[in-house]
Design a protein around this motif. Structure first.
Motif, PDB file in Angstrom:
ATOM      1  N   ALA A  18       1.002  -1.178   0.377  1.00  0.00           N
ATOM      2  CA  ALA A  18       0.408  -0.122   0.232  1.00  0.00           C
ATOM      3  C   ALA A  18       0.635   0.708   0.058  1.00  0.00           C
ATOM      4  O   ALA A  18       0.536   2.212  -0.378  1.00  0.00           O
ATOM      5  CB  ALA A  18      -1.009   0.169   1.245  1.00  0.00           C
ATOM      6  N   ARG A  19       1.740   1.434   0.989  1.00  0.00           N
ATOM      7  CA  ARG A  19       2.993   2.767   0.838  1.00  0.00           C
ATOM      8  C   ARG A  19       3.748   2.828  -0.567  1.00  0.00           C
ATOM      9  O   ARG A  19       4.088   3.593  -0.797  1.00  0.00           O
ATOM     10  CB  ARG A  19       3.429   2.305   1.983  1.00  0.00           C
ATOM     11  CG  ARG A  19       5.219   3.063   2.098  1.00  0.00           C
ATOM     12  CD  ARG A  19       6.334   3.027   2.980  1.00  0.00           C
ATOM     13  NE  ARG A  19       6.988   2.001   2.819  1.00  0.00           N
ATOM     14  CZ  ARG A  19       8.092   2.124   1.488  1.00  0.00           C
ATOM     15  NH1 ARG A  19       7.635   2.808   0.509  1.00  0.00           N
ATOM     16  NH2 ARG A  19       8.869   0.597   0.999  1.00  0.00           N
ATOM     17  N   ARG A  22       1.392   4.554  -2.835  1.00  0.00           N
ATOM     18  CA  ARG A  22       0.384   5.553  -2.419  1.00  0.00           C
ATOM     19  C   ARG A  22       1.758   6.301  -3.261  1.00  0.00           C
ATOM     20  O   ARG A  22       1.598   7.565  -4.083  1.00  0.00           O
ATOM     21  CB  ARG A  22       0.375   5.461  -1.102  1.00  0.00           C
ATOM     22  CG  ARG A  22      -0.737   5.312  -0.368  1.00  0.00           C
ATOM     23  CD  ARG A  22      -1.352   6.751   0.612  1.00  0.00           C
ATOM     24  NE  ARG A  22      -0.138   5.563   1.686  1.00  0.00           N
ATOM     25  CZ  ARG A  22      -0.132   4.484   2.040  1.00  0.00           C
ATOM     26  NH1 ARG A  22      -1.014   3.488   2.153  1.00  0.00           N
ATOM     27  NH2 ARG A  22       1.031   4.171   3.034  1.00  0.00           N
ATOM     28  N   GLU A  23       3.161   5.608  -2.909  1.00  0.00           N
ATOM     29  CA  GLU A  23       3.848   6.781  -3.672  1.00  0.00           C
ATOM     30  C   GLU A  23       4.345   6.686  -5.323  1.00  0.00           C
ATOM     31  O   GLU A  23       4.494   7.555  -5.648  1.00  0.00           O
ATOM     32  CB  GLU A  23       5.506   6.043  -3.125  1.00  0.00           C
ATOM     33  CG  GLU A  23       6.680   7.023  -3.088  1.00  0.00           C
ATOM     34  CD  GLU A  23       7.758   7.189  -2.343  1.00  0.00           C
ATOM     35  OE1 GLU A  23       8.626   7.176  -2.848  1.00  0.00           O
ATOM     36  OE2 GLU A  23       8.169   5.880  -1.432  1.00  0.00           O
ATOM     37  N   ALA A  25       1.841   5.855  -6.911  1.00  0.00           N
ATOM     38  CA  ALA A  25       0.100   6.681  -7.707  1.00  0.00           C
ATOM     39  C   ALA A  25       1.048   8.727  -7.415  1.00  0.00           C
ATOM     40  O   ALA A  25       0.629   9.163  -8.482  1.00  0.00           O
ATOM     41  CB  ALA A  25      -0.597   6.462  -6.619  1.00  0.00           C
ATOM     42  N   SER A  26       1.326   8.543  -6.493  1.00  0.00           N
ATOM     43  CA  SER A  26       1.912  10.671  -6.391  1.00  0.00           C
ATOM     44  C   SER A  26       2.676  11.079  -7.317  1.00  0.00           C
ATOM     45  O   SER A  26       2.896  11.840  -7.916  1.00  0.00           O
ATOM     46  CB  SER A  26       2.220  10.383  -5.133  1.00  0.00           C
ATOM     47  OG  SER A  26       3.886  10.039  -5.103  1.00  0.00           O
ATOM     48  N   ARG A  30      -2.406   8.386 -11.797  1.00  0.00           N
ATOM     49  CA  ARG A  30      -3.115   7.576 -10.887  1.00  0.00           C
ATOM     50  C   ARG A  30      -2.326   6.265 -10.768  1.00  0.00           C
ATOM     51  O   ARG A  30      -1.229   6.140 -11.391  1.00  0.00           O
ATOM     52  CB  ARG A  30      -4.482   7.200 -11.586  1.00  0.00           C
ATOM     53  CG  ARG A  30      -4.141   6.738 -13.515  1.00  0.00           C
ATOM     54  CD  ARG A  30      -5.702   6.688 -14.239  1.00  0.00           C
ATOM     55  NE  ARG A  30      -4.934   5.951 -14.742  1.00  0.00           N
ATOM     56  CZ  ARG A  30      -5.522   5.157 -16.212  1.00  0.00           C
ATOM     57  NH1 ARG A  30      -6.751   5.785 -16.250  1.00  0.00           N
ATOM     58  NH2 ARG A  30      -5.660   5.028 -17.434  1.00  0.00           N
ATOM     59  N   LEU A  31      -3.053   5.396 -10.084  1.00  0.00           N
ATOM     60  CA  LEU A  31      -2.307   4.536  -9.670  1.00  0.00           C
ATOM     61  C   LEU A  31      -2.922   3.307 -11.332  1.00  0.00           C
ATOM     62  O   LEU A  31      -4.166   3.587 -11.553  1.00  0.00           O
ATOM     63  CB  LEU A  31      -3.144   3.680  -8.572  1.00  0.00           C
ATOM     64  CG  LEU A  31      -2.739   1.932  -8.539  1.00  0.00           C
ATOM     65  CD1 LEU A  31      -1.041   2.227  -8.276  1.00  0.00           C
ATOM     66  CD2 LEU A  31      -2.731   1.666  -6.872  1.00  0.00           C
ATOM     67  N   GLN A 139      -3.593  -6.716  -7.094  1.00  0.00           N
ATOM     68  CA  GLN A 139      -3.205  -6.638  -5.631  1.00  0.00           C
ATOM     69  C   GLN A 139      -3.612  -7.850  -4.893  1.00  0.00           C
ATOM     70  O   GLN A 139      -2.887  -7.982  -3.495  1.00  0.00           O
ATOM     71  CB  GLN A 139      -3.816  -4.895  -5.131  1.00  0.00           C
ATOM     72  CG  GLN A 139      -3.679  -3.681  -5.655  1.00  0.00           C
ATOM     73  CD  GLN A 139      -3.982  -2.343  -5.231  1.00  0.00           C
ATOM     74  OE1 GLN A 139      -4.082  -2.285  -4.599  1.00  0.00           O
ATOM     75  NE2 GLN A 139      -4.699  -1.965  -6.185  1.00  0.00           N
TER      76      GLN A 139
END
Length: 182
Positions: A18-19, A22-23, A25-26, A30-31, A139
């Protein structure tokens, strides 16, 4: 060279995944499913090579076979980077990566399972599209349904891949400087 498809485990590093996602996608708008594949491939390699990720001590080298968002997520998860000389691109337009433990010489190549796209739908009930099913399914899928991995040998000696830090030579063919005697 041994072949292995692995023992299926649900994403054992859910918080780490998840981390990383998130990183990753930033860095993008988008992811996407390829980012998930990059993260999952790197995390599996870390487990199989028994390395703590992200690896910041230059012990791990990742050789990726495509560019794009797949590589961004893989680099975040593995701790590899072009600037640290631990991420190499050999662009064959394949979502694949070979990981090299520079201390042990062990190498592992990881690719998506050929059936992963179709299998993803089973793990993403109610997904609005095939793309969404892949994003969610990748995922959730066990490693052995998402990925295929095997031990490999480098085509060239590890010393050739690493080069000699600080040793500069001149190319005999073109006269240009070659860094680290590669």
């Amino acid at each position: 060279m041994s072949s292995r498809t692995g023992a299926g485990s649900r994403v054992p590093f859910a918080r780490t995944l998840a981390r990383v996602l998130r990183e990753s996608a930033s860095h993008h708008s988008r992811l996407c499913p390829r980012q998930v594949l990059g993260a999952r491939i790197a995390l599996l390699a870390g487990r199989e090579l028994r390395l703590r990720l992200p690896c910041r001590d230059r012990r791990l080298i990742a050789i990726v076979e495509t560019d794009g968002c797949f590589v961004d997520a893989l680099a975040i998860a593995a701790g590899c980077s072009v600037g640290q000389h631990t991420l190499r691109l050999e662009d064959y337009d394949k979502v694949a990566a070979t990981f090299v433990d520079t201390r042990t010489g062990r190498c592992l190549r990881v690719v998506p399972h050929p059936q992963a796209r179709d299998t993803a739908a089973r793990y993403a009930a109610g997904a609005e599209s095939r793309w969404q099913a892949q994003l969610v399914g990748y995922q959730r899928m066990p490693d052995d349904e998402l990925l295929v991995w095997r031990r490999v040998q480098l085509a060239s000696p590890l010393a050739e891949l690493l080069g000699e830090a600080g040793v500069r030579v001149t190319c005999e063919a073109c006269g240009e400087e070659v860094i680290d005697r590669r």
